[in-house]
Motif scaffolding. Structure first.
Motif, short mmCIF file in Angstrom:
data_model
loop_
_atom_site.label_atom_id
_atom_site.label_comp_id
_atom_site.label_asym_id
_atom_site.label_seq_id
_atom_site.Cartn_x
_atom_site.Cartn_y
_atom_site.Cartn_z
N GLY A 34 0.78 -1.05 0.05
CA GLY A 34 -0.03 -0.09 -0.14
C GLY A 34 0.82 1.31 0.09
O GLY A 34 0.53 2.27 -0.73
N LYS A 70 1.04 3.96 -2.84
CA LYS A 70 0.78 5.67 -2.66
C LYS A 70 1.97 6.40 -3.15
O LYS A 70 2.01 7.39 -3.32
CB LYS A 70 0.56 5.59 -1.12
CG LYS A 70 0.26 7.18 -0.79
CD LYS A 70 -0.10 7.12 0.49
CE LYS A 70 -0.50 8.58 1.13
NZ LYS A 70 -0.68 8.79 2.45
N GLY A 115 2.32 9.13 -6.02
CA GLY A 115 2.86 10.75 -5.72
C GLY A 115 4.07 10.96 -6.70
O GLY A 115 4.04 12.27 -6.97
#
Length: 213
Positions: free
Chosen positions: A42, A46, A50
């Protein structure tokens, strides 16, 4: 007729009978490994999103490495197995894969055992140690670790009772060598930290203090 049925039922093999040893997987360790793997995946996803939003495309390699390590850890978690021992078989049960493998003792032609640890970096002060056991039988390799098995010492004792003496000696020698190599590298890294890293950090701090004075 009833007597014939009773005889046929008694003649049917029962794989639960004759079990000398049966290990249990540690629920805490499995949960810890599973949640840790998912958290790493996870975080990597993420991080990946980004980096792409900020337009730093070359930075993509770092989140991909994190996702890969998390996926590898998750696959290893799903491949965990418990171990059972009977007079005839070594039984490996993979609960997440819904698979059970029965290995006849006489079919095991090679074996190995190495020292393994949960230590991941030089900064790890608390870590677990264990053993990875490898077996070769009928042209296939099997392996499992003692990290997630309750009462691993009993498992090792039962294995030693049934393996050939040459295989037991080979496993012991391999384990002792890998264990010695690990602690040697640990001692070398600690000496390196004391003799090189800490003095350099101290010099940098002194320079910063002098320059800011």
């Amino acid at each position: 007729m009833n007597s014939i049925l009773r005889k046929s039922k008694s003649a049917m093999p029962n794989h639960h009978t004759g079990i000398i040893y049966k290990s249990q997987l540690s629920t805490f360790n499995i949960a810890f490994m599973g949640f840790g793997s998912l958290a790493m995946i996870g975080f990597g996803v993420k991080f990946l999103i980004g980096t792409q939003e900020s337009g730093i495309n070359w930075f993509i390699i770092f989140p991909l490495i994190i996702i890969f390590i998390g996926g590898l850890s998750l696959s290893n978690t799903l491949a965990l197995c418990s171990v059972a021992i009977t007079k005839e078989f070594l039984i490996l049960n993979y609960p997440f894969l819904r698979r059970t493998i029965r290995i006849p003792w006489k079919s095991i032609t090679d074996a190995g055992m190495t020292f393994v640890t949960t230590k991941s970096s030089g900064s790890d002060h608390a870590f677990r140690i264990g053993r990875e056991i490898r077996l070769f039988a009928d042209g296939k390799h099997y392996r499992f670790t003692t990290f997630t098995i309750q009462d691993p010492e009993r498992l090792l004792l039962e294995l030693k009772k049934r393996l050939d003496s040459s295989l037991k000696k080979k496993m012991k020698d391999e384990y002792q060598k890998s264990k010695s190599d690990f602690w040697k590298s640990e001692n070398d890294s600690r000496r390196w930290m004391k003799k090189i890293v800490l003095p350099i950090c101290l010099i940098i701090l002194i320079l910063l203090w002098v320059l800011n004075k």
